[in-house]
Design a protein around this motif. Structure first.
Motif, PDB file in Angstrom:
ATOM      1  N   LYS A  93       0.809  -1.214   0.181  1.00  0.00           N
ATOM      2  CA  LYS A  93      -0.004   0.016   0.005  1.00  0.00           C
ATOM      3  C   LYS A  93       0.923   1.421   0.037  1.00  0.00           C
ATOM      4  N   PHE A  94       0.322   2.143  -0.411  1.00  0.00           N
ATOM      5  CA  PHE A  94       0.783   3.600  -0.386  1.00  0.00           C
ATOM      6  C   PHE A  94       0.152   4.034   0.812  1.00  0.00           C
ATOM      7  N   ILE A  95       1.106   4.706   1.677  1.00  0.00           N
ATOM      8  CA  ILE A  95       0.183   5.700   2.869  1.00  0.00           C
ATOM      9  C   ILE A  95       0.324   6.917   2.531  1.00  0.00           C
ATOM     10  N   LEU A  96      -0.875   7.393   2.700  1.00  0.00           N
ATOM     11  CA  LEU A  96      -1.179   8.707   2.116  1.00  0.00           C
ATOM     12  C   LEU A  96      -0.925   9.802   3.217  1.00  0.00           C
ATOM     13  N   ALA A  97      -0.805  11.089   2.904  1.00  0.00           N
ATOM     14  CA  ALA A  97      -0.512  12.057   3.732  1.00  0.00           C
ATOM     15  C   ALA A  97      -1.716  12.329   4.660  1.00  0.00           C
ATOM     16  N   SER A  98      -2.989  12.164   4.396  1.00  0.00           N
ATOM     17  CA  SER A  98      -4.250  12.246   4.866  1.00  0.00           C
ATOM     18  C   SER A  98      -4.407  11.154   5.816  1.00  0.00           C
ATOM     19  N   ASP A  99      -3.612  10.306   5.935  1.00  0.00           N
ATOM     20  CA  ASP A  99      -3.451   9.014   6.918  1.00  0.00           C
ATOM     21  C   ASP A  99      -2.737   9.436   8.281  1.00  0.00           C
ATOM     22  N   PRO A 100      -3.303   9.233   9.283  1.00  0.00           N
ATOM     23  CA  PRO A 100      -2.647   9.648  10.679  1.00  0.00           C
ATOM     24  C   PRO A 100      -1.158   8.931  10.495  1.00  0.00           C
ATOM     25  N   LYS A 101      -1.273   7.819   9.931  1.00  0.00           N
ATOM     26  CA  LYS A 101      -0.035   6.815   9.856  1.00  0.00           C
ATOM     27  C   LYS A 101       1.197   7.597   9.335  1.00  0.00           C
ATOM     28  N   PHE A 102       0.616   8.409   8.291  1.00  0.00           N
ATOM     29  CA  PHE A 102       1.963   9.114   7.528  1.00  0.00           C
ATOM     30  C   PHE A 102       2.554   9.851   8.466  1.00  0.00           C
ATOM     31  N   VAL A 103       2.004  10.508   9.488  1.00  0.00           N
ATOM     32  CA  VAL A 103       2.880  11.569  10.286  1.00  0.00           C
ATOM     33  C   VAL A 103       3.750  10.711  11.428  1.00  0.00           C
ATOM     34  N   SER A 104       3.145   9.798  11.937  1.00  0.00           N
ATOM     35  CA  SER A 104       3.880   8.891  12.769  1.00  0.00           C
ATOM     36  C   SER A 104       5.398   8.189  11.974  1.00  0.00           C
ATOM     37  N   LEU A 105       4.806   7.694  10.403  1.00  0.00           N
ATOM     38  CA  LEU A 105       5.947   7.308   9.755  1.00  0.00           C
ATOM     39  C   LEU A 105       7.040   8.275   9.265  1.00  0.00           C
ATOM     40  N   LYS A 106       6.573   9.514   9.087  1.00  0.00           N
ATOM     41  CA  LYS A 106       7.492  10.756   8.523  1.00  0.00           C
ATOM     42  C   LYS A 106       8.403  11.151   9.746  1.00  0.00           C
ATOM     43  N   GLU A 107       7.853  11.200  11.049  1.00  0.00           N
ATOM     44  CA  GLU A 107       8.288  11.546  12.312  1.00  0.00           C
ATOM     45  C   GLU A 107       9.383  10.525  12.595  1.00  0.00           C
ATOM     46  N   SER A 108       9.421   9.274  12.125  1.00  0.00           N
ATOM     47  CA  SER A 108      10.337   8.141  12.483  1.00  0.00           C
ATOM     48  C   SER A 108      10.767   7.635  11.193  1.00  0.00           C
ATOM     49  N   GLU A 109      10.957   8.706  10.307  1.00  0.00           N
ATOM     50  CA  GLU A 109      11.514   7.942   8.969  1.00  0.00           C
ATOM     51  C   GLU A 109      12.756   7.240   9.141  1.00  0.00           C
ATOM     52  N   ASP A 110      13.679   7.737   9.766  1.00  0.00           N
ATOM     53  CA  ASP A 110      15.258   7.345   9.965  1.00  0.00           C
ATOM     54  C   ASP A 110      14.911   5.801  10.416  1.00  0.00           C
ATOM     55  N   PHE A 111      13.881   5.373  11.340  1.00  0.00           N
ATOM     56  CA  PHE A 111      14.050   4.389  12.012  1.00  0.00           C
ATOM     57  C   PHE A 111      13.483   3.465  11.140  1.00  0.00           C
ATOM     58  N   TYR A 112      12.195   3.930  10.383  1.00  0.00           N
ATOM     59  CA  TYR A 112      11.748   2.955   9.398  1.00  0.00           C
ATOM     60  C   TYR A 112      12.520   2.480   8.145  1.00  0.00           C
ATOM     61  N   ALA A 113      13.467   3.452   7.748  1.00  0.00           N
ATOM     62  CA  ALA A 113      14.212   3.294   6.769  1.00  0.00           C
ATOM     63  C   ALA A 113      14.999   2.224   7.099  1.00  0.00           C
ATOM     64  N   LYS A 114      15.789   2.261   8.432  1.00  0.00           N
ATOM     65  CA  LYS A 114      16.755   1.136   8.866  1.00  0.00           C
ATOM     66  C   LYS A 114      16.030   0.108   9.155  1.00  0.00           C
ATOM     67  N   PHE A 115      14.803  -0.146   9.692  1.00  0.00           N
ATOM     68  CA  PHE A 115      13.961  -0.896   9.936  1.00  0.00           C
ATOM     69  C   PHE A 115      13.855  -1.886   8.845  1.00  0.00           C
ATOM     70  N   PHE A 116      13.172  -1.523   7.551  1.00  0.00           N
ATOM     71  CA  PHE A 116      12.865  -2.027   6.449  1.00  0.00           C
ATOM     72  C   PHE A 116      14.257  -2.465   5.628  1.00  0.00           C
ATOM     73  N   ARG A 117      15.064  -1.706   5.689  1.00  0.00           N
ATOM     74  CA  ARG A 117      16.399  -2.211   5.036  1.00  0.00           C
ATOM     75  C   ARG A 117      17.142  -3.191   5.840  1.00  0.00           C
ATOM     76  N   GLU A 118      17.162  -3.303   7.185  1.00  0.00           N
ATOM     77  CA  GLU A 118      17.941  -4.523   7.946  1.00  0.00           C
ATOM     78  C   GLU A 118      17.076  -5.809   7.940  1.00  0.00           C
ATOM     79  N   SER A 119      15.823  -5.351   8.042  1.00  0.00           N
ATOM     80  CA  SER A 119      15.114  -6.563   8.218  1.00  0.00           C
ATOM     81  C   SER A 119      14.705  -7.347   6.744  1.00  0.00           C
ATOM     82  N   PHE A 120      14.564  -6.412   5.728  1.00  0.00           N
ATOM     83  CA  PHE A 120      13.939  -7.189   4.550  1.00  0.00           C
ATOM     84  C   PHE A 120      14.781  -6.850   3.362  1.00  0.00           C
ATOM     85  N   ALA A 121      15.717  -6.043   3.291  1.00  0.00           N
ATOM     86  CA  ALA A 121      16.563  -5.285   2.274  1.00  0.00           C
ATOM     87  C   ALA A 121      15.319  -4.397   1.567  1.00  0.00           C
TER      88      ALA A 121
END
Lengths: 176, 399
Positions: free
Chosen positions: A18-46
């Motif tokens: 799925k695309f997570i859209l800016a209108s979705d409250p999840k987007f704010v959380s994702l954007k605030e923790s962008e570094d964490f998630y970038a690392k999380f997805f890279r390290e966990s699944f490449a």
């Protein structure tokens, strides 16, 4: 360890394509923790996380090429037919609500009939309905009623592709 | 006479396709392939096939120059979907040939059946050629006009209008006149007249073979008329308003038009492909279980607290037998049972009481029923009151 808000939903949405859209409250959380998630997805699944101004998604080495091609075909024919109908196709895609009957009319009368008939996702009204379900699941369109939808900001992925494609052709043709 | 087997020629076409495509492009642009152009292409491609091209009758000499034989040129047009635009006046010739054959069929309807059959066949062929010529022209015109709309060559607006006017004046409007059903002189109109006539003849002609020929022609005409109607719609909706349509330009639309030329050969944007679960993946068992469980019929399930095994009383026969033997002789066996249980538990439970009475049936027990006391004794257990006789246990075994 404390995880960002909506962590489970963010991960399952992105892993579901799925695309997570800016209108979705999840987007704010994702954007605030962008570094964490970038690392999380890279390290966990490449996987690579792509966070744009108004939407986010992940990419893997293996991509859904067939679906992407079908989506490009759909946008290409629709844009062409909207323009032929005297409309500003980009404004329509950005802001208008589309009725599936009207889409059927465009596709049935298109001069790209051969391409449309040879594509399993677009060959008839029934196939297109199933295709819209896929687009809806991926958050590329948003259903506003049983037979109506609008495009989400995820359309930009494909429109940007078209612009880049044109630039490639223009440079081959030797035009600045 | 060809100097090669048909399969050899087809293999040759496949193996040297790139050189042949270059030569086809030259002839499409210039109408002829000059000798030096032929040499240049074959030398650039490092493909010395001039002799075979002549021997296999793919190209022929025109003075010092060359051209594709018609059958190969048409083959390349077809497989590349790139058609030379035919001038509408060229297509117009079918009006005469179709009209002439039709009037001959009508005039000779009562004449010789063999010539009638040949005329129907020829009419069929002429209509097919006409329909294909129109379709090829529409394809070419669509390609040309999309090219103008896409404008990869970045022509200025004036030049675009000039090109659009050229296509409209010389190709699109005349072709539209040929196809326009409302135009009395259009070939499409003539084909409708023919199909009406053929429709009647396919039903009432006395010779069966000719009837079948008319039937075949009628079906073909129905298909052709539908196709021509579609071509006519394309002309009206897409090609005639060309000038209006090229007024706007967009780089995105240029991209889409270019993409649609070869949509299955271009790279496309990456989008995520969710992982597939393979049968050997760790999650497969639970996923499959979850999936299958949704189809299981729901049944009412009653949940009960499990009976704790620790509470269950197990009769220790040996223990109680020993106790009984130690207290021999026993004046009243059932009283003894009651007293024994009460010494250990608060109440005399019925199950425990009956378990204990089982000792009466032990081998080597000497017992006596006290007949002096005819009234039965009452023993109260937790669940009932038992009336029991007075039984004495005198001794055990030989002792």
């Amino acid at each position: 360890m404390e995880f960002p808000r909506y962590h489970k939903d963010i991960v399952s949405d992105l892993m579901g394509g799925k695309f997570i859209l800016a209108s979705d409250p999840k987007f704010v959380s994702l954007k605030e923790s962008e570094d964490f998630y970038a690392k999380f997805f890279r390290e966990s699944f490449a996987y690579e996380l792509e966070v744009k101004t108004d939407f986010a998604f992940i990419l893997s080495y293996e991509t859904g090429e067939q679906l992407s091609r079908d989506i490009c075909l759909f946008f290409a024919v629709l844009s062409f037919e909207l323009d032929k109908d005297g409309k500003n196709f980009l404004e329509e895609i950005q802001y208008a609500e589309f009725e599936m009957d009207k889409i059927d009319e465009y596709f049935q009368n298109s001069s790209y009939a051969e391409l449309i008939l040879n594509n399993n996702q677009m060959k008839d009204s029934f196939s297109r309905k199933q295709f819209f379900t896929t687009l809806n699941r991926r958050n590329i369109i948003e259903k506003t009623a049983e037979n109506k939808f609008t495009f989400t900001q995820a359309y930009k992925v494909f429109v940007d592709f078209a612009a880049d494609f044109a630039k490639g052709k223009l440079s081959v043709a030797g035009v600045d | 006479m060809l100097k090669a087997e048909p399969k050899t020629i087809l293999n040759f076409l496949a193996n040297h396709f790139d050189s042949l495509k270059d030569l086809f492009d030259i002839q499409s642009d210039e109408g002829i392939i000059r000798k030096e152009q032929l040499m240049q292409v074959l030398s650039e491609r490092n493909d010395p096939i001039e002799t075979q091209l002549i021997d296999y009758k793919i190209i022929r000499k025109i003075g010092d120059d060359f051209e594709f034989r018609d059958v190969y040129f048409k083959l390349f047009e077809f497989i590349l979907n790139e058609f030379r635009p035919l001038l509408p006046e060229t297509i117009q010739k079918y009006e005469q040939s179709i009209g002439k054959l039709f009037s001959k069929i009508r005039e000779g309807i009562k004449g010789d059946n063999l010539i009638l059959k040949n005329r129907i066949d020829d009419l069929n062929n002429e209509i097919r050629e006409f329909s294909e010529a129109v379709e090829k022209n529409t394809i070419r015109l669509l390609a040309e006009t999309r090219e103008l709309k896409s404008n990869v060559e970045k022509l200025d607006y004036k030049e675009k209008v000039r090109k659009a006017s050229f296509w409209i004046d010389y190709y699109i409007i005349p072709l539209n006149n040929i196809l326009d059903i409302n135009h009395a002189e259009s070939i499409t109109n003539k084909l409708f007249d023919i199909s009406q006539y053929v429709n009647v003849r396919r039903l009432n002609f006395n010779d069966e073979n000719i009837r079948l020929q008319f039937e075949k022609l009628y079906n073909f005409l129905v298909m052709t008329n539908d196709n021509l109607l579609r071509q006519s719609k394309l002309l009206t909706n897409e090609l005639l308003p060309l000038i209006e349509r090229i007024r706007t330009e967009s780089i995105i639309l240029t991209g889409w038009i270019e993409f649609l030329k070869q949509p299955y050969k271009s790279t496309v944007p990456k989008i995520f492909k969710p992982e597939r679960y393979y049968p050997y993946s760790n999650d497969m068992y639970l996923n499959a279980k979850e999936y299958l469980e949704q189809f299981v019929t729901d049944e009412n399930i009653l949940m009960e607290d499990p009976v704790a095994n620790s509470d269950k009383w197990v009769f220790n026969k040996e223990l109680y037998k020993d106790r009984m033997l130690q207290q021999l002789p026993i004046d009243s066996f059932f009283d003894w049972c009651g007293l024994t249980l009460r010494s250990e538990y608060k109440d005399i439970e019925t199950d425990k009481f009956f378990a204990l009475t089982g000792l009466l049936f032990e081998d080597d027990i000497f017992l006596e029923l006290d007949e002096k006391e005819p009234d039965r004794k009452l023993i109260k257990t937790s669940q009932m009151t038992l009336r029991v006789p007075k039984i004495k246990i005198l001794k055990y075994g030989i002792s």
